[in-house]
Design an enzyme around this catalytic site. Structure first.
Site, mmCIF file in Angstrom:
data_model
loop_
_atom_site.group_PDB
_atom_site.id
_atom_site.type_symbol
_atom_site.label_atom_id
_atom_site.label_comp_id
_atom_site.label_asym_id
_atom_site.label_seq_id
_atom_site.Cartn_x
_atom_site.Cartn_y
_atom_site.Cartn_z
ATOM 1 C CG ASP A 40 38.795 53.366 44.709
ATOM 2 O OD1 ASP A 40 39.525 54.069 44.603
ATOM 3 O OD2 ASP A 40 38.788 52.516 46.298
ATOM 4 C CB CYS A 50 40.832 49.964 44.441
ATOM 5 S SG CYS A 50 41.117 49.208 45.252
ATOM 6 C CB THR A 101 45.953 48.125 47.351
ATOM 7 O OG1 THR A 101 44.890 47.604 47.558
ATOM 8 C CG2 THR A 101 46.006 48.953 48.921
ATOM 9 C CG HIS A 112 49.337 29.154 33.337
ATOM 10 N ND1 HIS A 112 50.135 29.194 33.962
ATOM 11 C CD2 HIS A 112 49.825 28.700 32.205
ATOM 12 C CE1 HIS A 112 51.640 28.131 32.941
ATOM 13 N NE2 HIS A 112 50.755 28.131 32.176
ATOM 14 C CG HIS A 158 47.221 25.879 32.081
ATOM 15 N ND1 HIS A 158 47.555 25.954 33.772
ATOM 16 C CD2 HIS A 158 47.355 25.867 30.687
ATOM 17 C CE1 HIS A 158 48.543 25.586 32.952
ATOM 18 N NE2 HIS A 158 48.427 25.800 31.874
HETATM 19 C C1 RB5 Z 1 41.232 54.297 49.491
HETATM 20 O O1 RB5 Z 1 41.519 54.902 49.991
HETATM 21 C C2 RB5 Z 1 40.877 52.310 49.289
HETATM 22 O O2 RB5 Z 1 41.318 52.207 50.677
HETATM 23 C C3 RB5 Z 1 41.101 51.747 48.130
HETATM 24 O O3 RB5 Z 1 41.109 52.742 47.066
HETATM 25 C C4 RB5 Z 1 41.441 50.635 47.934
HETATM 26 O O4 RB5 Z 1 42.960 50.655 47.898
HETATM 27 C C5 RB5 Z 1 41.168 49.328 48.427
HETATM 28 O O5 RB5 Z 1 41.289 48.522 48.567
#
Ligand code: RB5
Length: 149
Positions: free
Chosen positions: A12, A69, A71, A102, A137
């Site tokens: 993203d 993204c 996180t 695995h 596995h």
């Molecule tokens: C975008 O601000 C953020 O929510 C996205 O990049 C991500 O971290 C979502 O899981």
């Protein structure tokens, strides 16, 4: 058709610069990279990009995928909704190796707000260098496939 050295990358808006660094790194390792964007920094929903990359892996067009993204969590959740996808989010190299050895992961997810560039590239290398061990596995991975049916 499966391209054995073809890998798809997507993200993203939160992870565009890191994705582009990873794309260059993976290409330098000899992979044919399908970097499906986005390229402009406007906010864009991670499920759309996770799904797009996952479909290219699930169809066999690409052997592996890397998604990012902020996180790594949201885009991983979206990718895993596509049948046949096993995507793990990793912030360490041990986990990146183990999800291949695995869990036969076919996609890796990274958080651009979690890991720096150096660690991200080390995680990518650990993921790409590892091989599924099969054996005991394989039956467990098959159980995941059964859950999808
Ligand atoms: C975008 O601000 C953020 O929510 C996205 O990049 C991500 O971290 C979502 O899981």
């Amino acid at each position: 058709m499966t391209a054995d050295n073809r890998i798809v990358l997507s993200s993203d808006h939160a992870a565009i610069p890191l994705r582009q660094v990873i794309a260059r790194h993976v290409a330098a390792r000899g992979w044919v990279v399908a970097d499906i964007g986005p390229v402009t920094p406007e906010s864009t929903p991670y499920p759309r990009h996770g799904e797009a990359a996952a479909r290219m892996v699930a169809s066999g067009e690409c052997r592996l995928g890397i998604v990012l993204c902020g996180t790594g969590q949201g885009i991983m959740m979206a990718a895993n909704k596509v049948k046949g996808i096993r995507c793990g989010v990793c912030s360490d190299t041990f986990s990146a190796r183990m999800i291949r050895e695995h869990n036969d992961a076919n996609m890796l997810s990274l958080g651009a707000r979690v890991v720096g560039e150096g660690l991200a590239l080390a995680i990518v290398d650990a993921f790409l260098d590892a091989t599924f061990e099969g054996g005991r596995h394989a039956a467990r991975v098959e159980m995941i496939a059964v859950l999808e049916r």
